[in-house]
Design a protein around this motif. Sequence first.
Motif, PDB file in Angstrom:
ATOM      1  N   THR A 267      27.609  48.841  39.697  1.00 25.07           N
ATOM      2  CA  THR A 267      28.180  47.533  39.378  1.00 25.07           C
ATOM      3  C   THR A 267      29.483  47.367  40.145  1.00 25.07           C
ATOM      4  OG1 THR A 267      28.728  46.063  37.548  1.00 25.07           O
ATOM      5  CG2 THR A 267      29.544  48.319  37.395  1.00 25.07           C
ATOM      6  N   ASP A 268      30.049  46.177  40.068  1.00 28.80           N
ATOM      7  CA  ASP A 268      31.356  45.940  40.683  1.00 28.80           C
ATOM      8  C   ASP A 268      32.467  46.412  39.761  1.00 28.80           C
ATOM      9  OD1 ASP A 268      30.653  44.599  43.156  1.00 28.80           O
ATOM     10  OD2 ASP A 268      29.987  42.921  41.930  1.00 28.80           O
ATOM     11  N   LEU A 269      33.510  46.930  40.364  1.00 28.02           N
ATOM     12  CA  LEU A 269      34.653  47.410  39.576  1.00 28.02           C
ATOM     13  C   LEU A 269      35.178  46.335  38.634  1.00 28.02           C
ATOM     14  CD1 LEU A 269      36.724  49.687  39.088  1.00 28.02           C
ATOM     15  CD2 LEU A 269      38.119  48.674  40.915  1.00 28.02           C
ATOM     16  N   TYR A 270      35.161  45.085  39.085  1.00 28.00           N
ATOM     17  CA  TYR A 270      35.769  44.060  38.227  1.00 28.00           C
ATOM     18  C   TYR A 270      35.021  43.861  36.923  1.00 28.00           C
ATOM     19  CZ  TYR A 270      33.100  39.768  39.838  1.00 28.00           C
ATOM     20  OH  TYR A 270      32.176  38.796  40.103  1.00 28.00           O
ATOM     21  N   GLU A 271      33.736  44.201  36.895  1.00 23.47           N
ATOM     22  CA  GLU A 271      33.009  44.086  35.621  1.00 23.47           C
ATOM     23  C   GLU A 271      33.612  45.037  34.590  1.00 23.47           C
ATOM     24  OE1 GLU A 271      31.047  41.673  35.668  1.00 23.47           O
ATOM     25  OE2 GLU A 271      29.892  41.557  37.531  1.00 23.47           O
ATOM     26  N   LEU A 272      33.932  46.242  35.025  1.00 18.85           N
ATOM     27  CA  LEU A 272      34.560  47.207  34.106  1.00 18.85           C
ATOM     28  C   LEU A 272      35.962  46.746  33.711  1.00 18.85           C
ATOM     29  CD1 LEU A 272      33.514  50.630  35.671  1.00 18.85           C
ATOM     30  CD2 LEU A 272      33.101  49.922  33.303  1.00 18.85           C
ATOM     31  N   SER A 273      36.690  46.217  34.692  1.00 20.09           N
ATOM     32  CA  SER A 273      38.048  45.748  34.398  1.00 20.09           C
ATOM     33  C   SER A 273      38.015  44.623  33.365  1.00 20.09           C
ATOM     34  CB  SER A 273      38.716  45.231  35.676  1.00 20.09           C
ATOM     35  OG  SER A 273      38.736  46.232  36.658  1.00 20.09           O
ATOM     36  N   MET A 274      37.108  43.684  33.560  1.00 20.37           N
ATOM     37  CA  MET A 274      37.025  42.557  32.615  1.00 20.37           C
ATOM     38  C   MET A 274      36.556  43.039  31.246  1.00 20.37           C
ATOM     39  SD  MET A 274      35.737  39.347  34.950  1.00 20.37           S
ATOM     40  CE  MET A 274      34.373  40.150  35.791  1.00 20.37           C
TER      41      MET A 274
ATOM     42  N   GLU B 188      37.207  45.841  29.870  1.00 17.15           N
ATOM     43  CA  GLU B 188      38.363  46.416  29.170  1.00 17.15           C
ATOM     44  C   GLU B 188      39.279  45.297  28.651  1.00 17.15           C
ATOM     45  OE1 GLU B 188      40.895  49.074  31.441  1.00 17.15           O
ATOM     46  OE2 GLU B 188      41.550  50.063  29.594  1.00 17.15           O
ATOM     47  N   ALA B 189      39.463  44.272  29.466  1.00 16.19           N
ATOM     48  CA  ALA B 189      40.342  43.180  29.039  1.00 16.19           C
ATOM     49  C   ALA B 189      39.728  42.395  27.874  1.00 16.19           C
ATOM     50  CB  ALA B 189      40.634  42.261  30.218  1.00 16.19           C
ATOM     51  N   TYR B 190      38.438  42.138  27.935  1.00 17.06           N
ATOM     52  CA  TYR B 190      37.772  41.448  26.814  1.00 17.06           C
ATOM     53  C   TYR B 190      37.906  42.276  25.537  1.00 17.06           C
ATOM     54  CZ  TYR B 190      35.310  38.306  30.145  1.00 17.06           C
ATOM     55  OH  TYR B 190      34.981  37.375  31.101  1.00 17.06           O
TER      56      TYR B 190
ATOM     57  N   ALA C 156      40.174  44.531  24.808  1.00 20.57           N
ATOM     58  CA  ALA C 156      41.562  44.574  24.345  1.00 20.57           C
ATOM     59  C   ALA C 156      41.916  43.310  23.573  1.00 20.57           C
ATOM     60  CB  ALA C 156      42.496  44.744  25.544  1.00 20.57           C
TER      61      ALA C 156
ATOM     62  N   ARG D 256      41.652  55.317  35.831  1.00 13.57           N
ATOM     63  CA  ARG D 256      41.779  53.874  35.961  1.00 13.57           C
ATOM     64  C   ARG D 256      41.720  53.132  34.635  1.00 13.57           C
ATOM     65  NH1 ARG D 256      40.862  51.033  40.597  1.00 13.57           N
ATOM     66  NH2 ARG D 256      40.532  52.252  42.480  1.00 13.57           N
ATOM     67  N   PHE D 257      41.155  53.784  33.615  1.00 17.96           N
ATOM     68  CA  PHE D 257      40.903  53.064  32.371  1.00 17.96           C
ATOM     69  C   PHE D 257      41.460  53.845  31.185  1.00 17.96           C
ATOM     70  CE2 PHE D 257      37.674  51.891  35.424  1.00 17.96           C
ATOM     71  CZ  PHE D 257      37.722  50.514  35.373  1.00 17.96           C
TER      72      PHE D 257
ATOM     73  N   GLN E 178      28.735  39.439  30.549  1.00 22.08           N
ATOM     74  CA  GLN E 178      29.508  39.542  31.785  1.00 22.08           C
ATOM     75  C   GLN E 178      29.121  40.780  32.578  1.00 22.08           C
ATOM     76  OE1 GLN E 178      32.736  37.685  32.988  1.00 22.08           O
ATOM     77  NE2 GLN E 178      31.573  38.635  34.645  1.00 22.08           N
TER      78      GLN E 178
ATOM     79  N   ALA F  52      33.909  47.501  46.149  1.00 18.31           N
ATOM     80  CA  ALA F  52      33.912  47.160  44.732  1.00 18.31           C
ATOM     81  C   ALA F  52      32.836  47.926  43.964  1.00 18.31           C
ATOM     82  CB  ALA F  52      33.689  45.654  44.556  1.00 18.31           C
TER      83      ALA F  52
ATOM     84  N   VAL G 183      31.215  50.595  42.058  1.00 19.69           N
ATOM     85  CA  VAL G 183      31.773  51.743  41.351  1.00 19.69           C
ATOM     86  C   VAL G 183      30.989  53.017  41.675  1.00 19.69           C
ATOM     87  CG1 VAL G 183      32.450  52.641  39.100  1.00 19.69           C
ATOM     88  CG2 VAL G 183      32.497  50.166  39.516  1.00 19.69           C
TER      89      VAL G 183
ATOM     90  N   THR H  53      46.203  44.101  30.286  1.00 16.92           N
ATOM     91  CA  THR H  53      45.211  45.176  30.142  1.00 16.92           C
ATOM     92  C   THR H  53      45.048  45.981  31.419  1.00 16.92           C
ATOM     93  OG1 THR H  53      43.982  43.571  28.804  1.00 16.92           O
ATOM     94  CG2 THR H  53      42.898  45.667  29.255  1.00 16.92           C
TER      95      THR H  53
END
Lengths: 445, 445
Positions: free
Chosen positions: A9-16, A18-20, A22, A75-76, A119, B181, B183, B218
């Motif tokens: 997957t794309d890194l931003y999926e994991l980033s989002m 985590e933000a969702y 949080a 990173r997380f 997402q 991107a 992962v 986050t």
Amino acid sequence: MPDASALLTDLYELSMLEAYAARGMTGSAVFELFFRRLPPERGFLLAAGLDQAVTFLEGMRFDAEDLAWLRDTGRFAPGFIDSLAGFRFTGDVDAVPEGTAVFADEPVLRVTAPLPEAQFVETRLLNIVHFQTVIASKAARMVLASGGRQLVDFGLRRAHGGEAGLFAARAAWLAGFDATATVLAGRRFGIPLMGTMAHAFVEAHDGETEAFLDFARTRPAGLCLLIDTYDTERGAARVAALAPRLAAEGIAIAAVRLDSGDLAYHARAVRGILDAAGCGAIRIFASGGLDEARIARLAGAPIDGFGIGTALTTASDAPALDCAYKLQAYAGRPRRKRSEGKATWPGAKQVWRRLAADGTILGDTVGLHDEPPTGTALLRPVMRAGRRVDPATADLAAARQRAAAALASLPPALRRLEPGTVPVTISPAIRALAAAADRAAAGEP
Amino acid sequence: MPDASALLTDLYELSMLEAYAARGMTGSAVFELFFRRLPPERGFLLAAGLDQAVTFLEGMRFDAEDLAWLRDTGRFAPGFIDSLAGFRFTGDVDAVPEGTAVFADEPVLRVTAPLPEAQFVETRLLNIVHFQTVIASKAARMVLASGGRQLVDFGLRRAHGGEAGLFAARAAWLAGFDATATVLAGRRFGIPLMGTMAHAFVEAHDGETEAFLDFARTRPAGLCLLIDTYDTERGAARVAALAPRLAAEGIAIAAVRLDSGDLAYHARAVRGILDAAGCGAIRIFASGGLDEARIARLAGAPIDGFGIGTALTTASDAPALDCAYKLQAYAGRPRRKRSEGKATWPGAKQVWRRLAADGTILGDTVGLHDEPPTGTALLRPVMRAGRRVDPATADLAAARQRAAAALASLPPALRRLEPGTVPVTISPAIRALAAAADRAAAGEP
């Protein structure tokens, strides 16, 4: 295995994610996958890849090694990584069945799930559905150009990696191809296999006749001899000379293959040589740089089947389509991006198709899923609460039949691969919802 | 897993294997993999994929399930299927190291092995080496066009399946990209990861500012905010307003991303807004339909980095190259196909490169491997008796350094992506061998 790890997957999926997490943003979201614009080379698409998409959604998870690696990256947050161990797709999917003809702006797959899940699956869902739709749509053009002659996928070697070769074989068969050369696609998807011999086989022998004899005696079933290694017509003459000798051994030469030069010219010459020798039953199979345009130009040539490689498995004239997976609603409110040239229509949608009395597609309407229907609904329930609810989505043979019906239902100009497409209307209710969503966004502080 | 099963091949490889076995044709064969012609869009190629090719050759085998399935097909003699259980690649490989610039007609990989083994590995070898070379060669053009600005692979979603996404990330990094991107490519190949946020993240929030704040708090490290969901300049103004507030929390906004519209225009406007607000340290990152031509046209725009998807991972202008794997010698005799437009040069070959004093490539000669060298030899021993003998072939970072050196050694016109290529000379000894092979073949009854 690429398709088993949630890290594909794309890194931003994991980033989002985590933000969702949080923020506690776990309300229900609606995402839709659609093709934004069709390139000039494509008047229609054939939807494909749904079975693998559902398999991905059912099996998507982070294994212990994935999580250990994520921890090592630093990173997380550790608590977030721990939460991924139980991360599953628990949502609903509605989708257009594989083998259905679809057009620009039509949702082909709709996900309704808690926002983080809906997402997160974006990247791999697109990766699966986009590619198979690209190939099925290209293959369908070859099917339409072939006039019913045999079509075989020869394209594993030039496909973009192993999964591409397998998925391309599947998508091509779905679209109406008769067979593939890719053995693993036969094993995995039950696609009929077809193969011939390579030039190297002929060259490794001290003579072409000897090579033909060796191959015929070891592999007599569906025997197809490659005759262009040195000189096509001389090869054909050798085949004609061999045919009675092999017949005496109980071996029938089913076909010869041409792989170079002016295929129409050589096919006529070879047909003449074979017919003059009483070998009218030997079919002529052609390969080498073929695409739908060349197949169409070979309509008058005595060619019974085609092996197609690169143009099929890379969809070389349009190797990618403008495919997107976009948020249409969250927490009960329609959502919409308004980026220049990339604005989306909000809301959970349905596509209705209107047909003429003879079954020809007249036009489609994209409306909100709870509007009164204006035709046959294309999106159907596929998954509920994370499980496949429609076993027919795993039936590749049924999808292939559906594709054949879809090609027959295209307007005649599209069946002739002429420019143009089918009109798709966006319903007034969607336009009103978009305007309302824009007003709400404009009210933002 | 596609790359583990020996069934990921063309049916004809199995058929020929059976015929070679039946005839006892197990003498030593030389096959070479080369790119026949370069399309007008490619003046040079970057060799890539060798590490995965060697891994495939070392691990290639039929497992019990493969053999059981083959038995069930009824296509092959039981004794032949039994023999496949022990089938391994035991041969030698010489190859051009990854990251080397190569040109038309140059062998990039040479297999010397018992004929059945050397033949059988054809399909997957081509599948691996062709694709990564396609992508590395495309990525190299972007690297040359970028003028040193950051390049990130965003293309998993449009890549042709999962393996294509992984291999494309690897090939792009090898060619000089800064990050991906994807992962799993980070996990598997150690490639640096980079990611931002999606429009859906912004849309799921009730306002853009709220979305930026949530994400920043986050995911503060390397923070890049996507500002074109509704209106790019308004998004930039919101970022400028947020920057001091986040700075007070210890969070620095590293970059903003633009993904739509006229990127040069918006980049200038955004740069102005950020600079006027004292945010000169915030970098501008652009994405959306980029390729090397667009990157070159954005040379004057205040853009610090690019996210590149479809054009990279599908090599959309040339998604396939004319790549072949051909028999050059068997049982001590040179072999050659003479098919129209596809004739091959016989014999086991080497490529010698001549460099100018400043290291610029002057030209290459393809000769027989045992001719006196006329420059630096490009093919080196990689495998002997089925085992990897050069551990450097598994060193991706070294391949990346080699690629950087290769791009620096290209003639200036090729570095500017102008039409043309490097002259490749076929040695007189090869031409003489071809003539001799033709005379021998003509002597066939």
